[in-house]
Motif scaffolding. Sequence first.
Motif, mmCIF file in Angstrom:
data_model
loop_
_atom_site.group_PDB
_atom_site.id
_atom_site.type_symbol
_atom_site.label_atom_id
_atom_site.label_comp_id
_atom_site.label_asym_id
_atom_site.label_seq_id
_atom_site.Cartn_x
_atom_site.Cartn_y
_atom_site.Cartn_z
ATOM 1 N N ARG A 3 4.257 -11.264 2.841
ATOM 2 C CA ARG A 3 2.885 -11.408 2.366
ATOM 3 C C ARG A 3 2.239 -10.032 2.370
ATOM 4 O O ARG A 3 2.483 -9.218 3.259
ATOM 5 C CB ARG A 3 2.078 -12.355 3.267
ATOM 6 C CG ARG A 3 2.487 -13.800 3.101
ATOM 7 C CD ARG A 3 1.550 -14.718 3.838
ATOM 8 N NE ARG A 3 1.935 -16.107 3.629
ATOM 9 C CZ ARG A 3 1.208 -17.131 4.028
ATOM 10 N NH1 ARG A 3 0.053 -16.930 4.656
ATOM 11 N NH2 ARG A 3 1.613 -18.351 3.794
ATOM 12 N N HIS A 4 1.414 -9.808 1.368
ATOM 13 C CA HIS A 4 0.645 -8.570 1.325
ATOM 14 C C HIS A 4 -0.565 -8.746 2.235
ATOM 15 O O HIS A 4 -1.278 -9.756 2.145
ATOM 16 C CB HIS A 4 0.205 -8.295 -0.116
ATOM 17 C CG HIS A 4 -0.731 -7.148 -0.233
ATOM 18 N ND1 HIS A 4 -2.069 -7.316 -0.498
ATOM 19 C CD2 HIS A 4 -0.539 -5.833 -0.128
ATOM 20 C CE1 HIS A 4 -2.652 -6.129 -0.545
ATOM 21 N NE2 HIS A 4 -1.741 -5.220 -0.322
ATOM 22 N N PHE A 37 -2.615 -5.248 -4.197
ATOM 23 C CA PHE A 37 -1.260 -5.803 -4.277
ATOM 24 C C PHE A 37 -0.565 -5.416 -5.578
ATOM 25 O O PHE A 37 0.551 -4.906 -5.575
ATOM 26 C CB PHE A 37 -1.343 -7.331 -4.150
ATOM 27 C CG PHE A 37 -0.055 -8.055 -4.420
ATOM 28 C CD1 PHE A 37 1.028 -7.912 -3.580
ATOM 29 C CD2 PHE A 37 0.060 -8.903 -5.509
ATOM 30 C CE1 PHE A 37 2.214 -8.592 -3.808
ATOM 31 C CE2 PHE A 37 1.228 -9.597 -5.752
ATOM 32 C CZ PHE A 37 2.319 -9.426 -4.901
ATOM 33 N N TRP A 79 0.152 -13.805 -1.462
ATOM 34 C CA TRP A 79 1.549 -14.031 -1.767
ATOM 35 C C TRP A 79 1.657 -14.755 -3.097
ATOM 36 O O TRP A 79 0.663 -15.201 -3.653
ATOM 37 C CB TRP A 79 2.249 -14.784 -0.642
ATOM 38 C CG TRP A 79 1.786 -16.199 -0.419
ATOM 39 C CD1 TRP A 79 2.376 -17.328 -0.895
ATOM 40 C CD2 TRP A 79 0.650 -16.635 0.335
ATOM 41 N NE1 TRP A 79 1.674 -18.442 -0.490
ATOM 42 C CE2 TRP A 79 0.609 -18.046 0.282
ATOM 43 C CE3 TRP A 79 -0.351 -15.975 1.051
ATOM 44 C CZ2 TRP A 79 -0.388 -18.790 0.905
ATOM 45 C CZ3 TRP A 79 -1.334 -16.725 1.675
ATOM 46 C CH2 TRP A 79 -1.342 -18.115 1.602
ATOM 47 N N TYR A 132 7.565 -11.471 -2.796
ATOM 48 C CA TYR A 132 6.405 -12.104 -2.159
ATOM 49 C C TYR A 132 6.328 -13.596 -2.454
ATOM 50 O O TYR A 132 5.306 -14.227 -2.203
ATOM 51 C CB TYR A 132 5.114 -11.409 -2.612
ATOM 52 C CG TYR A 132 5.042 -9.981 -2.146
ATOM 53 C CD1 TYR A 132 4.482 -9.667 -0.909
ATOM 54 C CD2 TYR A 132 5.571 -8.948 -2.923
ATOM 55 C CE1 TYR A 132 4.446 -8.359 -0.467
ATOM 56 C CE2 TYR A 132 5.530 -7.636 -2.480
ATOM 57 C CZ TYR A 132 4.968 -7.348 -1.252
ATOM 58 O OH TYR A 132 4.926 -6.060 -0.805
#
Length: 162
Positions: A3-4, A37, A79, A132
């Motif tokens: 996940r970012h 992102f 994500w 992701y």
Amino acid sequence: MARHIYPCPLRWSDMDAFGHVNNVTFLRYLEEARVDFMWRLAPGNGSDAFTGGVVVARHEIDYLKPLVHRHSPVTIETWVTEIKAAYLTLRYEIKDEDALYVRAATRIVPYDLDQGRPRRVSPEEEKFLTEYLEPDPVKKGAGKASAKPAGGAERSEGAVAV
């Protein structure tokens, strides 16, 4: 599955007359995380991934708890839950160590700004996004989130440029 993570600062001007972060401001927070992102983390070294443009076709947001101004940032986790031929879906959670404030999703359509029309997700973009990718906890049959159809592009009406 990754996940970012984006630490989002709160600004005094984010509050509304009721003393909590305004609902529209949460969309701006999601935009900040999404831009970080897709453009800061996306493939580099001369890559043209996502540089042709994208548009937001849909937002969904669930406000779970009021957020009030404070000096520490909130965390936005981002994500991917869906990668299709002509769009992708991002999910987010805005939270801190004590609470979950927002759950949200955004459908994004890759867009050719020069031609003024939607385009396909490129193989390079798909490769990046797959890092992701995790099943969508909201949808039934979440295990099928990564299927990318071989068929035609889907059209998004009313999309708004990011």
